[in-house]
Design a protein around this motif. Sequence first.
Motif, PDB file in Angstrom:
ATOM      1  N   ASP A  42      39.560 -17.666  -7.498  1.00 14.34           N
ATOM      2  CA  ASP A  42      39.243 -17.654  -6.067  1.00 14.34           C
ATOM      3  C   ASP A  42      38.256 -18.769  -5.731  1.00 14.34           C
ATOM      4  O   ASP A  42      38.410 -19.472  -4.721  1.00 14.34           O
ATOM      5  CB  ASP A  42      38.659 -16.302  -5.644  1.00 14.34           C
ATOM      6  CG  ASP A  42      39.694 -15.188  -5.717  1.00 14.34           C
ATOM      7  OD1 ASP A  42      40.899 -15.474  -5.551  1.00 14.34           O
ATOM      8  OD2 ASP A  42      39.285 -14.034  -5.948  1.00 14.34           O
ATOM      9  N   PHE A  43      37.249 -18.926  -6.577  1.00 15.51           N
ATOM     10  CA  PHE A  43      36.279 -20.007  -6.371  1.00 15.51           C
ATOM     11  C   PHE A  43      36.967 -21.362  -6.432  1.00 15.51           C
ATOM     12  O   PHE A  43      36.732 -22.233  -5.591  1.00 15.51           O
ATOM     13  CB  PHE A  43      35.159 -19.944  -7.426  1.00 15.51           C
ATOM     14  CG  PHE A  43      34.244 -21.129  -7.381  1.00 15.51           C
ATOM     15  CD1 PHE A  43      33.228 -21.202  -6.430  1.00 15.51           C
ATOM     16  CD2 PHE A  43      34.408 -22.187  -8.262  1.00 15.51           C
ATOM     17  CE1 PHE A  43      32.393 -22.302  -6.370  1.00 15.51           C
ATOM     18  CE2 PHE A  43      33.580 -23.298  -8.207  1.00 15.51           C
ATOM     19  CZ  PHE A  43      32.563 -23.351  -7.262  1.00 15.51           C
ATOM     20  N   THR A  74      40.049 -22.113  -5.812  1.00 12.50           N
ATOM     21  CA  THR A  74      40.883 -22.313  -4.622  1.00 12.50           C
ATOM     22  C   THR A  74      40.029 -22.738  -3.431  1.00 12.50           C
ATOM     23  O   THR A  74      40.369 -23.699  -2.728  1.00 12.50           O
ATOM     24  CB  THR A  74      41.671 -21.038  -4.285  1.00 12.50           C
ATOM     25  OG1 THR A  74      42.530 -20.728  -5.389  1.00 12.50           O
ATOM     26  CG2 THR A  74      42.491 -21.205  -3.019  1.00 12.50           C
ATOM     27  N   ARG A  75      38.930 -22.017  -3.206  1.00 12.18           N
ATOM     28  CA  ARG A  75      38.034 -22.387  -2.100  1.00 12.18           C
ATOM     29  C   ARG A  75      37.462 -23.785  -2.306  1.00 12.18           C
ATOM     30  O   ARG A  75      37.371 -24.582  -1.372  1.00 12.18           O
ATOM     31  CB  ARG A  75      36.906 -21.356  -1.961  1.00 12.18           C
ATOM     32  CG  ARG A  75      37.348 -20.022  -1.413  1.00 12.18           C
ATOM     33  CD  ARG A  75      36.205 -19.097  -1.012  1.00 12.18           C
ATOM     34  NE  ARG A  75      35.029 -19.122  -1.865  1.00 12.18           N
ATOM     35  CZ  ARG A  75      34.838 -18.377  -2.951  1.00 12.18           C
ATOM     36  NH1 ARG A  75      35.768 -17.531  -3.338  1.00 12.18           N
ATOM     37  NH2 ARG A  75      33.709 -18.459  -3.636  1.00 12.18           N
ATOM     38  N   ALA A  76      37.093 -24.086  -3.549  1.00  9.67           N
ATOM     39  CA  ALA A  76      36.530 -25.401  -3.865  1.00  9.67           C
ATOM     40  C   ALA A  76      37.550 -26.505  -3.589  1.00  9.67           C
ATOM     41  O   ALA A  76      37.202 -27.562  -3.054  1.00  9.67           O
ATOM     42  CB  ALA A  76      36.063 -25.447  -5.315  1.00  9.67           C
ATOM     43  N   ILE A 101      39.996 -26.501  -1.427  1.00 14.52           N
ATOM     44  CA  ILE A 101      40.143 -26.676   0.024  1.00 14.52           C
ATOM     45  C   ILE A 101      38.979 -27.490   0.589  1.00 14.52           C
ATOM     46  O   ILE A 101      39.180 -28.448   1.341  1.00 14.52           O
ATOM     47  CB  ILE A 101      40.255 -25.298   0.729  1.00 14.52           C
ATOM     48  CG1 ILE A 101      41.576 -24.625   0.347  1.00 14.52           C
ATOM     49  CG2 ILE A 101      40.123 -25.445   2.242  1.00 14.52           C
ATOM     50  CD1 ILE A 101      41.652 -23.156   0.711  1.00 14.52           C
ATOM     51  N   ILE A 102      37.766 -27.107   0.209  1.00 15.99           N
ATOM     52  CA  ILE A 102      36.580 -27.814   0.720  1.00 15.99           C
ATOM     53  C   ILE A 102      36.562 -29.258   0.223  1.00 15.99           C
ATOM     54  O   ILE A 102      36.264 -30.182   0.981  1.00 15.99           O
ATOM     55  CB  ILE A 102      35.298 -27.062   0.326  1.00 15.99           C
ATOM     56  CG1 ILE A 102      35.265 -25.702   1.039  1.00 15.99           C
ATOM     57  CG2 ILE A 102      34.053 -27.883   0.648  1.00 15.99           C
ATOM     58  CD1 ILE A 102      34.218 -24.748   0.487  1.00 15.99           C
TER      59      ILE A 102
END
Length: 133
Positions: free
Chosen positions: A49-50, A52-54, A56-57
């Motif tokens: 999850d981290f 994936t978020r990373a 995107i950012i």
Amino acid sequence: MLSSTISELPTVHAHCDLPCGVYDPAQARIEAESVKKICEKVADSDDPDFRTRAAIIKEQRSELVKHHLWVLWTDYFKPPHFEAYPELHTLFNEATKLAGASGTKGGFDVATADELLAKIDKIAEIFAETKKS
């Protein structure tokens, strides 16, 4: 009537779109530093999850790097700059590609982020020289 008014307007020559001081390669550098930090943090994390978020950012920040570089390339630097610093076009091309899909936008390689920062630093050196004149 309007066309005669417009034709009477004086021609104005300016170095850039607005009074100098609104452009700065530091904007691209700040975003590129964020990209590098994200790459480093992702290397230390197994959390999907981290990651994936990373991703995107990081992609958003990489796009901002490209945006800030393009603004400098197209709005701040003018033909006399490119004549005085013939490497500028190549620096911008290489930097925007390093921030693009084959670079930091598409991967997590810290070395690529370092290369991007080095290109931005070279652009910033030239930028600083142009501000002296």
